[in-house]
Structure formats: structure tokens, C-alpha cells
Design an enzyme around this catalytic site. Structure first.
Site, mmCIF file in Angstrom:
data_model
loop_
_atom_site.group_PDB
_atom_site.id
_atom_site.type_symbol
_atom_site.label_atom_id
_atom_site.label_comp_id
_atom_site.label_asym_id
_atom_site.label_seq_id
_atom_site.Cartn_x
_atom_site.Cartn_y
_atom_site.Cartn_z
ATOM 1 N N ASP A 178 -5.969 5.885 -3.274
ATOM 2 C CA ASP A 178 -4.642 6.475 -3.683
ATOM 3 C C ASP A 178 -3.672 5.243 -3.090
ATOM 4 O OD1 ASP A 178 -2.164 7.760 -2.813
ATOM 5 O OD2 ASP A 178 -3.333 9.687 -3.287
ATOM 6 N N HIS A 179 -2.894 4.834 -3.883
ATOM 7 C CA HIS A 179 -2.084 3.509 -3.549
ATOM 8 C C HIS A 179 -0.978 4.055 -2.511
ATOM 9 C CE1 HIS A 179 0.886 4.620 -6.733
ATOM 10 N NE2 HIS A 179 1.776 4.074 -6.102
ATOM 11 N N HIS A 241 -1.093 12.181 -4.223
ATOM 12 C CA HIS A 241 -0.194 11.444 -3.177
ATOM 13 C C HIS A 241 0.417 12.455 -2.356
ATOM 14 C CE1 HIS A 241 -0.960 8.130 -6.107
ATOM 15 N NE2 HIS A 241 -0.159 8.340 -6.702
#
Ligand code: BG6
Length: 491
Positions: A178-179, A241
Site C-alpha cells: 500500500d504505497h 489507503h
């Protein structure tokens, strides 16, 4: 250190993610000396490329990024090899196996390997099982999987994908990206909370009235209509996110900063999220879709006019919602989230609004009251603001809001590492703290699934309901107004 010596296999090496994020990140790690000379990259994709074509593409991607390119680029590129790859063909995996063995020898790598899936998600499971059956994952070193989103389309498909992956990789070998968890200021949430005596004691329902998490984008869906029209903002941003940021804001202090302890606390926070009941979805969640509008003096398309989007699409490009967390710390404190495309600006911000004092001697009228705010700026600027009350410079005894700003990215612009750089390095070091555990993924999907089911069964009649360059549909204001709050401006 033997441990960071590894071969990284990138499936989807000719794709956009590899080009925009992965190659520049690997180069940065190399430049900083975080990668030893003992590493090799295998690019695997369908196209018939030579090593040279691949290296030229890697070079271009690095030159196109904002990185300073030094003379060592040629040495760096020697570590890159290409394999033309058919994901459903056994011989491809045998070729891969041979190539990895050769590279292990050539670069003196002790059998450590990362498999990075950066391609169409429908092949994630297939690749994992072929890797296993062709013994590519059987090694004397370590073997890890990095997997990009989307991790499934709903709980059921995520479960299926997870089962497929688990055939070839153990949970602690799976690094689900999950950047947002690689962003500097998202990682800072924990530090701000747990390293500050002026926040930690106040971080609960006695002192906080509500929390607002906004992640807005000014761009539209661009060239991703094909994917996005089947996903929508809820799956694209909220399931991952947004809920990850909520978990970090809500979790209890971990006993230690280990992967296990931190993720356990996040999982507990997600478990405390009050599940939506179908009949409540309309009261707690708002969806929107952008119509036409003007951006920088030019008229832009509405969502339904974008390429690869159904002209009658009911897909949401905006979501706002109110979340409640049923535990001792948070009972009664709403967490409001909102995210969308084609909003006024690209910005991710968290606003923590504190409760009013029981009595304020300085208020002359209701309008003058300003609650204390802590604002965490995730992007574009990275930093913190605190809004306090001070005395107005005048003879009257009135107060005025005073804003203290700290911009960390302004101090250190060039050195802020990209999210991907940090996450890739974490994986090389075997640190999964900033990756999502399966339990987080599954809890997030079960929360989101109820909402998508209700939405799928009631086609909105008012789409498009917000103009490009706006903060989404007006009804999202009502979510907060009903509780006596309002969205704080994001700029
Ligand atoms: C991705 C979504 O996960 O996050 C995109 O698929 C979105 O639709 C992107 O644009 C936003 O990421 P960032 O880092 O630009 O805020």
C-alpha cells in the site's frame, strides 16, 4: 551483510509502474549504497526484448525521473537482465529459474530472491503457483513476494487470491504494497502520536471531537478508465489507503516497534470499526461522479466521456464517509474520510479537531471560537500545522487563531525518498511493518463490501453530481453538518 544481496524479478517490467516508480527507486538505492554490488534485476514481460533494449528503457526511465544521474549508470545497468515471459507457460519458469541461478553465481548472491508482481492482477495467483511448481521459490536463501494492488475486487476474490499466493509463499513472505504506507508523513503519524507528550494524552474521545482525512486529486481518471470503471473510488482508495490512514490514527500504542506488534494494533483498530448495516449506508456514505468543468481555463471531460468508461457509468469517482470506532478510546468520535478525482487540488491531509474547552473567557460571540487543530500534511507539502488561540493584537480582549506551520519537505526537498524506494528497501531487509497483513486486507474488504453492495443495487439518478475543480458533491457537507461540524479547508 549477506542479507541484502538478492535477485529481484519484476513481472510486468515493461509496464508503467516499473518505469515510473521501480527503476528510479532501485537506482536511488544503488546510488545511496543501500544495495551492494551483489544484486540483479530480472525484467519479465511478454514483449520480445533483448537485455540491451531493456537497459535502454531503464536508463530512459531514470533520466525522465527527477533524479540526478551520475556517471555510474552503465555499471548500474549491468545488473539488469530481460526475459521474455509467458505467464502460463512452464518453459518460461524454467528459463527464469536458470537465469536466476546464473545471476546468483555471477553476482555472488546467496539465493535470496524477491518476486515483484507489477502487472495485470488476474495473473497474480497463476504466477505464484507456477513459481512454486517449477521450484523457483525453492532456494537456500530467502524468497519473498511483493504484490501490488488491487488485492482482489471484494472480500471473496481477495480470499481466493490469498489462498493461491499462500500455496507458494508463507504469510511472512508476502509483502502487500500500500504505497501510502511508504509516504514519509504517513509513517510520521505514529511518531507524532507516540513521541509527543503534548499529543499522546489527548489522543482520545475526551479531547478530540472529530478527525478528517481528505485525499483529493485534481486529475481525472486519465488513461485508466478500463480499470477504474470497474473499481470506483471506494475500492481504489478507501479500501486501502484511506482505511490504512484511519488505522494508524486510531490504533493503540504498540508494545514495541516490531512488525508483529504494529500490525496487531492496526488489525485491532480495524476490528473495532463499526460495520455498516445496509440500511445505514446512505446515512454514513456519500458518492459522487464528476461532470464537466473548467481546469486551468480549459473545458475538461466529464467522467462518462472519458475513454474506456461506460457512457452511462454509475461508478463513483468521489466518496465521503463517516466511520465510527467502537472501543474505549474512540467511542463517539467520528472519523470523516473523503477522496475523489477532479477535485480542486492534489492534496492529502489529516485534520484532528480538538474539543472546545468547558468555558472560554475570551469568546465574544460564537463566531470567534476556534477549536485547536492539528493538521498533518501528507502531500504535496509534507509537514504539520497546529492551530492555537492567541490574543488579538489590540486593546480588546479578543482571541485570534494562530497557526504554527512546520514544513519538513521544504527543509529537505531533494532527499525525501519516494515511497517505493523505502518499501522496496524494507522488503530487501525483511521488514514487513509497512506492508498490509492479510487480516488488514480482509477486514477492510468486509467493511467496504457492504457499501459497494448497496451502491450496486441502487443506481444513482443524480450522476454526474459534482463539477470538475470542486470539493465534490454538496451532500458530503451534510455528513458533518448533521453532527455540528464542517470540513476544514485543505489549503
Ligand atoms: C492509487 C490509485 O492507488 O493511488 C490511483 O489507484 C490514485 O487512482 C493513487 O491516483 C493516488 O496516489 P498518490 O500517491 O498520488 O496520492
Amino acid at each position: 551483510e549477506e542479507n541484502n544481496k538478492c535477485v529481484i524479478v519484476i513481472f510486468g517490467a515493461t509496464g508503467d509502474l516499473a518505469k515510473r516508480k521501480l527503476f528510479p527507486s532501485i537506482y536511488n538505492l544503488y546510488k545511496k549504497g543501500s544495495l551492494s554490488e551483489n544484486f540483479a534485476i530480472v525484467g519479465a514481460a511478454r514483449r520480445e526484448w533483448s537485455d540491451n533494449t531493456f537497459r535502454e528503457n531503464v536508463a530512459t526511465s531514470i533520466q525522465d525521473s527527477k533524479i540526478n544521474v551520475d556517471a555510474d549508470l552503465d555499471d548500474f545497468l549491468k545488473h539488469f537482465h530481460y526475459l521474455s515471459f509467458d505467464v502460463t507457460n512452464t518453459s518460461s519458469y524454467q528459463n527464469l529459474h536458470e537465469l536466476i541461478n546464473e545471476l546468483d553465481e555471477q553476482f555472488n548472491i546467496p539465493g535470496n530472491r524477491i518476486f515483484y508482481m507489477a502487472m495485470a492482477p488476474q495473473f497474480f495467483g497463476t504466477i505464484a503457483s507456477y513459481l512454486k511448481s517449477n521450484e523457483v521459490t525453492t532456494t537456500i536463501g530467502w524468497s519473498r513476494l511483493i504484490i501490488e494492488k488491487p488485492f482482489g475486487h471484494n472480500l471473496e476474490s481477495a480470499q481466493k487470491l490469498n489462498i493461491d499466493l499462500r500455496e507458494a509463499f508463507a504469510e511472512d513472505e508476502i509483502y502487500r504494497i500500500d504505497h501510502y504506507l511508504g509516504k514519509e508523513m504517513v509513517q510520521n503519524i505514529e511518531v507524532i502520536r507516540f513521541a509527543n507528550a503534548i499529543f499522546e494524552p489527548l489522543w482520545n474521545n475526551r479531547y478530540i471531537s472529530n478527525i478528517q482525512v481528505t485525499s483529493s486529486e485534481s486529475l481525472g481518471v486519465e488513461d485508466r478508465g478500463g480499470y477504474y470503471d470497474h473499481a470506483g473510488a471506494l475500492r481504489d482508495m478507501v479500501q486501502n489507503h484511506m482505511l490504512q490512514m484511519v488505522a494508524l490514527l486510531a490504533m493503540e500504542p504498540p508494545n514495541r516497534l516490531t512488525t508483529e506488534e504494529v500490525r496487531t494494533e492496526k488489525i485491532k483498530a480495524l476490528r473495532a470499526l463499526r460495520p455498516m448495516k445496509s440500511e445505514d449506508v446512505d446515512r454514513y456514505f456519500v458518492r459522487g461522479q464528476y461532470g464537466r468543468g473548467m481546469v486551468n481555463g480549459k473545458e475538461v471531460n466529464g467522467y462518462r466521456e472519458e475513454s474506456n468508461v461506460d457512457p452511462n457509468s454509475a461508478t463513483e469517482t468521489f466518496v465521503a464517509g463517516k466511520l465510527l470506532i467502537d472501543n474505549f478510546r474512540w467511542a463517539g468520535v467520528p472519523f470523516y474520510i473523503r477522496t475523489g478525482k477532479r477535485m480542486t487540488e492534489k492534496s492529502t491531509k489529516i485534520v484532528i479537531e480538538f474539543k472546545e474547552l468547558p468555558m472560554n473567557l475570551y469568546y465574544k460571540s460564537k463566531d470567534e471560537m476556534h477549536p485547536n487543530l492539528l493538521i498533518i500534511h501528507i502531500q504535496q507539502d509534507e509537514g504539520l500545522s497546529i492551530v492555537l488561540n492567541g490574543k488579538k493584537v489590540a486593546l480588546s480582549g479578543e482571541t485570534t487563531p494562530v497557526k504554527l506551520d512546520y514544513c519538513s519537505s521544504c527543509q529537505d526537498v531533494l532527499n525525501t525518498p519516494e515511497a517505493y524506494e523505502k518499501l522496496l528497501y524494507d522488503c530487501i531487509l525483511g521488514d514487513a511493518t509497512n506492508f498490509t497483513h492479510w487480516d488488514e486486507v480482509s477486514l477492510s474488504w468486509s467493511f467496504v463490501d457492504t457499501i459497494s453492495k448497496v451502491w450496486e443495487n441502487s443506481i444513482p439518478t443524480d450522476f454526474p453530481n459534482y463539477e470538475a475543480q470542486s470539493m465534490g458533491p454538496k451532500i458530503s457537507d451534510k455528513l458533518l453538518a448533521d453532527d455540528g461540524f464542517h470540513w476544514w479547508p485543505i489549503s
